[in-house]
Design an enzyme around this catalytic site. Structure first.
Site, PDB file in Angstrom:
ATOM      1  N   GLU A  24      12.232   7.836  57.878  1.00 28.02           N
ATOM      2  CA  GLU A  24      12.016   6.530  57.343  1.00 28.02           C
ATOM      3  C   GLU A  24      12.184   5.980  59.263  1.00 28.02           C
ATOM      4  O   GLU A  24      11.219   5.305  59.786  1.00 28.02           O
ATOM      5  CB  GLU A  24      12.592   5.564  56.988  1.00 28.02           C
ATOM      6  CG  GLU A  24      12.372   6.267  55.334  1.00 28.02           C
ATOM      7  CD  GLU A  24      13.482   7.179  54.538  1.00 28.02           C
ATOM      8  OE1 GLU A  24      14.283   7.304  55.328  1.00 28.02           O
ATOM      9  OE2 GLU A  24      12.800   7.601  53.932  1.00 28.02           O
ATOM     10  N   SER A  32      27.765   5.974  64.290  1.00 22.78           N
ATOM     11  CA  SER A  32      27.610   4.901  62.833  1.00 22.78           C
ATOM     12  C   SER A  32      28.890   4.124  62.337  1.00 22.78           C
ATOM     13  O   SER A  32      29.889   4.744  62.585  1.00 22.78           O
ATOM     14  CB  SER A  32      27.569   6.003  61.762  1.00 22.78           C
ATOM     15  OG  SER A  32      26.011   6.818  61.968  1.00 22.78           O
ATOM     16  N   GLN A  34      31.063  12.327  67.543  1.00 20.96           N
ATOM     17  CA  GLN A  34      30.007  11.582  67.991  1.00 20.96           C
ATOM     18  C   GLN A  34      30.738   9.819  66.789  1.00 20.96           C
ATOM     19  O   GLN A  34      30.175  10.307  65.584  1.00 20.96           O
ATOM     20  CB  GLN A  34      28.308  12.035  67.227  1.00 20.96           C
ATOM     21  CG  GLN A  34      27.599  10.939  67.719  1.00 20.96           C
ATOM     22  CD  GLN A  34      26.269  11.283  66.618  1.00 20.96           C
ATOM     23  OE1 GLN A  34      25.955  11.711  65.988  1.00 20.96           O
ATOM     24  NE2 GLN A  34      25.312  10.937  67.652  1.00 20.96           N
ATOM     25  N   GLY A  35      31.286   8.232  67.860  1.00 14.93           N
ATOM     26  CA  GLY A  35      31.307   8.024  66.736  1.00 14.93           C
ATOM     27  C   GLY A  35      30.111   6.586  67.091  1.00 14.93           C
ATOM     28  O   GLY A  35      30.290   6.019  67.537  1.00 14.93           O
ATOM     29  N   SER A  45      31.136  13.180  62.172  1.00 15.89           N
ATOM     30  CA  SER A  45      31.236  14.721  61.743  1.00 15.89           C
ATOM     31  C   SER A  45      32.031  15.427  62.370  1.00 15.89           C
ATOM     32  O   SER A  45      32.144  15.411  64.006  1.00 15.89           O
ATOM     33  CB  SER A  45      30.187  15.309  62.108  1.00 15.89           C
ATOM     34  OG  SER A  45      29.003  14.574  60.958  1.00 15.89           O
ATOM     35  N   GLU A  75      19.535  15.427  70.565  1.00 13.58           N
ATOM     36  CA  GLU A  75      20.091  15.017  69.145  1.00 13.58           C
ATOM     37  C   GLU A  75      18.558  15.652  68.147  1.00 13.58           C
ATOM     38  O   GLU A  75      18.428  16.368  67.426  1.00 13.58           O
ATOM     39  CB  GLU A  75      20.501  14.100  68.252  1.00 13.58           C
ATOM     40  CG  GLU A  75      21.201  14.701  66.720  1.00 13.58           C
ATOM     41  CD  GLU A  75      22.596  13.389  66.678  1.00 13.58           C
ATOM     42  OE1 GLU A  75      22.613  12.438  66.951  1.00 13.58           O
ATOM     43  OE2 GLU A  75      22.729  13.672  65.274  1.00 13.58           O
TER      44      GLU A  75
HETATM   45  C1  LIG Z   1      25.985  15.290  57.249  1.00 12.59           C
HETATM   46  C2  LIG Z   1      25.652  13.789  57.669  1.00 12.59           C
HETATM   47  C3  LIG Z   1      26.753  14.045  59.490  1.00 12.59           C
HETATM   48  C4  LIG Z   1      25.933  12.022  60.315  1.00 12.59           C
HETATM   49  N1  LIG Z   1      27.381  13.081  61.244  1.00 12.59           N
HETATM   50  C5  LIG Z   1      27.870  11.227  62.258  1.00 12.59           C
HETATM   51  C6  LIG Z   1      28.257  11.600  63.418  1.00 12.59           C
HETATM   52  O1  LIG Z   1      29.134  12.883  63.791  1.00 12.59           O
HETATM   53  N2  LIG Z   1      28.440  10.560  63.915  1.00 12.59           N
HETATM   54  C7  LIG Z   1      27.882   9.072  63.694  1.00 12.59           C
HETATM   55  O2  LIG Z   1      28.110   9.025  63.640  1.00 12.59           O
HETATM   56  N3  LIG Z   1      26.755   9.113  62.121  1.00 12.59           N
HETATM   57  C8  LIG Z   1      26.746  10.491  61.783  1.00 12.59           C
HETATM   58  N4  LIG Z   1      26.437  10.738  60.248  1.00 12.59           N
HETATM   59  C9  LIG Z   1      25.645   9.103  60.239  1.00 12.59           C
HETATM   60  C10 LIG Z   1      24.006   8.928  59.948  1.00 12.59           C
HETATM   61  O3  LIG Z   1      23.596   8.997  61.448  1.00 12.59           O
HETATM   62  C11 LIG Z   1      23.050   8.151  59.358  1.00 12.59           C
HETATM   63  O4  LIG Z   1      23.897   7.845  57.854  1.00 12.59           O
HETATM   64  C12 LIG Z   1      22.002   7.157  59.055  1.00 12.59           C
HETATM   65  O5  LIG Z   1      21.780   7.013  60.626  1.00 12.59           O
HETATM   66  C13 LIG Z   1      21.177   5.717  57.994  1.00 12.59           C
HETATM   67  O6  LIG Z   1      22.601   5.698  57.958  1.00 12.59           O
HETATM   68  P1  LIG Z   1      23.237   5.251  56.730  1.00 12.59           P
HETATM   69  O7  LIG Z   1      23.682   6.520  56.517  1.00 12.59           O
HETATM   70  O8  LIG Z   1      24.013   3.419  57.223  1.00 12.59           O
HETATM   71  O9  LIG Z   1      21.902   4.297  55.810  1.00 12.59           O
HETATM   72  P2  LIG Z   1      21.282   2.795  56.183  1.00 12.59           P
HETATM   73  O10 LIG Z   1      20.721   2.842  57.576  1.00 12.59           O
HETATM   74  O11 LIG Z   1      21.650   1.928  54.956  1.00 12.59           O
HETATM   75  O12 LIG Z   1      20.054   3.816  55.553  1.00 12.59           O
HETATM   76  C14 LIG Z   1      19.193   3.869  53.759  1.00 12.59           C
HETATM   77  C15 LIG Z   1      18.478   3.501  53.550  1.00 12.59           C
HETATM   78  O13 LIG Z   1      17.359   3.207  53.858  1.00 12.59           O
HETATM   79  C16 LIG Z   1      16.253   3.210  54.495  1.00 12.59           C
HETATM   80  N5  LIG Z   1      16.081   2.431  55.699  1.00 12.59           N
HETATM   81  C17 LIG Z   1      17.483   1.494  56.714  1.00 12.59           C
HETATM   82  N6  LIG Z   1      16.259   0.724  57.363  1.00 12.59           N
HETATM   83  C18 LIG Z   1      14.875   1.167  57.552  1.00 12.59           C
HETATM   84  C19 LIG Z   1      13.714   0.718  58.164  1.00 12.59           C
HETATM   85  N7  LIG Z   1      13.763  -0.398  59.358  1.00 12.59           N
HETATM   86  N8  LIG Z   1      12.700   1.146  58.065  1.00 12.59           N
HETATM   87  C20 LIG Z   1      12.300   2.147  56.985  1.00 12.59           C
HETATM   88  N9  LIG Z   1      13.406   2.798  55.896  1.00 12.59           N
HETATM   89  C21 LIG Z   1      14.880   1.944  56.209  1.00 12.59           C
HETATM   90  C22 LIG Z   1      17.141   4.741  55.520  1.00 12.59           C
HETATM   91  O14 LIG Z   1      16.016   5.394  55.899  1.00 12.59           O
HETATM   92  C23 LIG Z   1      17.851   4.982  53.711  1.00 12.59           C
HETATM   93  O15 LIG Z   1      16.746   5.666  53.227  1.00 12.59           O
HETATM   94  C24 LIG Z   1      25.996  10.977  59.512  1.00 12.59           C
HETATM   95  C25 LIG Z   1      25.148  11.567  58.382  1.00 12.59           C
HETATM   96  C26 LIG Z   1      24.706  12.858  57.914  1.00 12.59           C
HETATM   97  C27 LIG Z   1      24.303  13.146  56.304  1.00 12.59           C
END
Ligand SMILES: Cc1cc2nc3c(=O)[nH]c(=O)nc-3n(C[C@H](O)[C@H](O)[C@H](O)COP(=O)(O)OP(=O)(O)OC[C@H]3O[C@@H](n4cnc5c(N)ncnc54)[C@H](O)[C@@H]3O)c2cc1C
Length: 407
Positions: free
Chosen positions: A390, A133, A130-131, A167, A249
């Site tokens: 969140e 993020s 999945q591409g 992932s 998902e």
């Molecule tokens: C094990 C694992 C596997 C993953 N696999 C994939 C994958 O295969 N493909 C893919 O595309 N992505 C993948 N991801 C990425 C995942 O979708 C993102 O980590 C997730 O969407 C959060 O984005 P971020 O890490 O950029 O955090 P951020 O968006 O930077 O968020 C940081 C913190 O701020 C909070 N926050 C942000 N905005 C708000 C808001 N508006 N209101 C309240 N709180 C807020 C969040 O809840 C979080 O606690 C994976 C992540 C993990 C941990």
């Protein structure tokens, strides 16, 4: 109902006769790296198990037979899964093909795309990643900037940009990704593309964790050519398709409504309440046929009741999804409840196991207990991937409860 019982007998007999004995009670390997390290006879048994079930379409039990699926009703699929659980058989196949992109293709794919991709998901030939993020687009996914521009012929997109946390990218041979095709608008400028991984300009860099494993990668696109026919659901309509996919998902309903992988992603959930009760009996003891400790009994009952309520609600929602096409924003509720419930169950099982729950690999610790510890740790990520808790609460407040939103 008589038909369902006849199907149960058929499924049981088929599984008892054909499922490899060496896999019973083994569970799934936690990830591809762990799977690659399994002994050769176990890997061979898993290959045979996948082939056996794929030949019947039972790796994707509810998908239509014309696309290689089993053509079972959701109730029949559940019966089949119950019979598998009785024999302690692991899922024959898992992954984003079954739980995410397959169900999405069934809703948004053209006939040509369904014929092209679905049968290869059923057999496990296509392994998807999945591409979505990007370094600057996680929770606010629609701000993504990976760019796709049409080439001179108009037949291909040229993609440039970066994805992160992809992932299993190093084990996948296909990727579904979101790209920006219109800079002038946010949600309506996104397109959903399908691409093989082995194409010029696509580079994967595994992200190495402190454990030494690399469950996810950075994925770079430099002038990667993707044919226009690989657009899923229409140009600039990618956000609608992405929401459908995220619905699958987040709900884990790929397993109920669409494919078969969703719930199986969670190791200890697959072990289920029976394992919890037998573990409690082993560790706490039995009095008058019951687990000896009243507090443990209460905690277990609450977890099992909540699990039952979640499963029934998911099944109700899956029935609605079937009539509407794809699950709606209520799947965010499932994501919150399932991930938090998973944490509660894992904590309780670990508490029951005591120091025995500290095993990580090898030694005398039984495989099931090792899985429990690993599952407890890896489940910490369930409140992050697929959109954080969140963000799910924001969606529930806005799109389910329709509460007033801050300006
Ligand atoms: C094990 C694992 C596997 C993953 N696999 C994939 C994958 O295969 N493909 C893919 O595309 N992505 C993948 N991801 C990425 C995942 O979708 C993102 O980590 C997730 O969407 C959060 O984005 P971020 O890490 O950029 O955090 P951020 O968006 O930077 O968020 C940081 C913190 O701020 C909070 N926050 C942000 N905005 C708000 C808001 N508006 N209101 C309240 N709180 C807020 C969040 O809840 C979080 O606690 C994976 C992540 C993990 C941990």
């Amino acid at each position: 109902m008589a038909d369902l019982e006849a199907f149960r007998t058929e499924a049981r007999e088929f599984l008892e006769k054909n499922a490899p004995k060496g896999l019973r009670g083994r569970g799934m390997a936690m990830n591809q790296e762990a799977a690659d390290e399994e002994p050769g006879d176990v890997r061979e048994a898993r290959r045979q198990w996948t082939k056996l079930m794929a030949d019947k379409g039972w790796t994707a039990p509810t998908w239509p037979t014309e696309y290689g699926g089993g053509g079972l009703s959701p109730r029949e699929a559940r019966v089949m899964q119950q019979e598998m659980a009785k024999l302690k058989l692991p899922p024959p196949l898992m992954g984003m093909g079954l739980s995410m992109i397959g169900p999405t293709l069934l809703v948004h794919g053209s006939e040509e795309q369904k014929n092209e991709y679905l049968p290869k998901i059923v057999t496990g030939e296509h392994r998807w990643c999945q591409g979505f993020s990007e370094p600057n687009a996680g929770s606010d996914l629609a701000s993504l900037s990976c760019q796709a521009k049409l080439d001179e012929s108009g037949d291909n997109y040229i993609v440039n940009g970066q994805k992160i946390w992809t992932s299993g990218a190093q084990f996948a041979n296909w990727i579904f990704l979101l790209v920006r095709t219109d800079e002038t608008t946010k949600h309506n400028g996104i397109t959903f593309l399908l691409s093989p991984m082995k194409v010029p300009g696509l580079e994967i860099r595994p992200i190495r964790l402190i454990s030494g494993n690399s469950p996810f990668c950075e994925t770079f696109f430099e002038n990667v050519k993707i044919p226009v026919k690989n657009v899923l659901g229409g140009v600039n309509n990618g956000w609608t398709v992405a929401k459908a996919l995220l619905g699958f998902e987040r709900s884990g309903m790929g397993g109920i409504a669409g494919g078969g992988g969703g719930q199986a992603r969670r190791g200890s959930a697959a072990l289920g309440g029976n394992r919890m009760v037998s573990l409690a009996k082993e560790t706490v003891g039995v009095e008058n046929g019951k687990v000896a400790d009243g507090k443990i009994r209460e905690d277990m009952t609450n977890v099992m009741l909540d699990q039952m309520a979640l499963t029934l609600t998911q099944q109700r929602s899956a029935a609605t999804a079937k009539s509407k096409g794809a699950p709606g924003p209520e799947t965010s509720i499932f994501k919150i409840v399932a991930s938090e419930l998973g944490h509660r169950r894992d904590e309780l099982m670990l508490r029951l196991r005591g120091t025995g729950g500290l095993g990580w690999e090898g030694g005398d610790t039984p495989e099931e207990d090792l899985m429990l510890t690993r599952s407890w740790l890896s489940a910490k990520a369930t409140t992050i991937y697929g959109g954080t808790s969140e963000i799910q609460r924001n969606i529930v407040s806005k799109r389910v409860l329709r509460l007033p939103q801050p300006k």
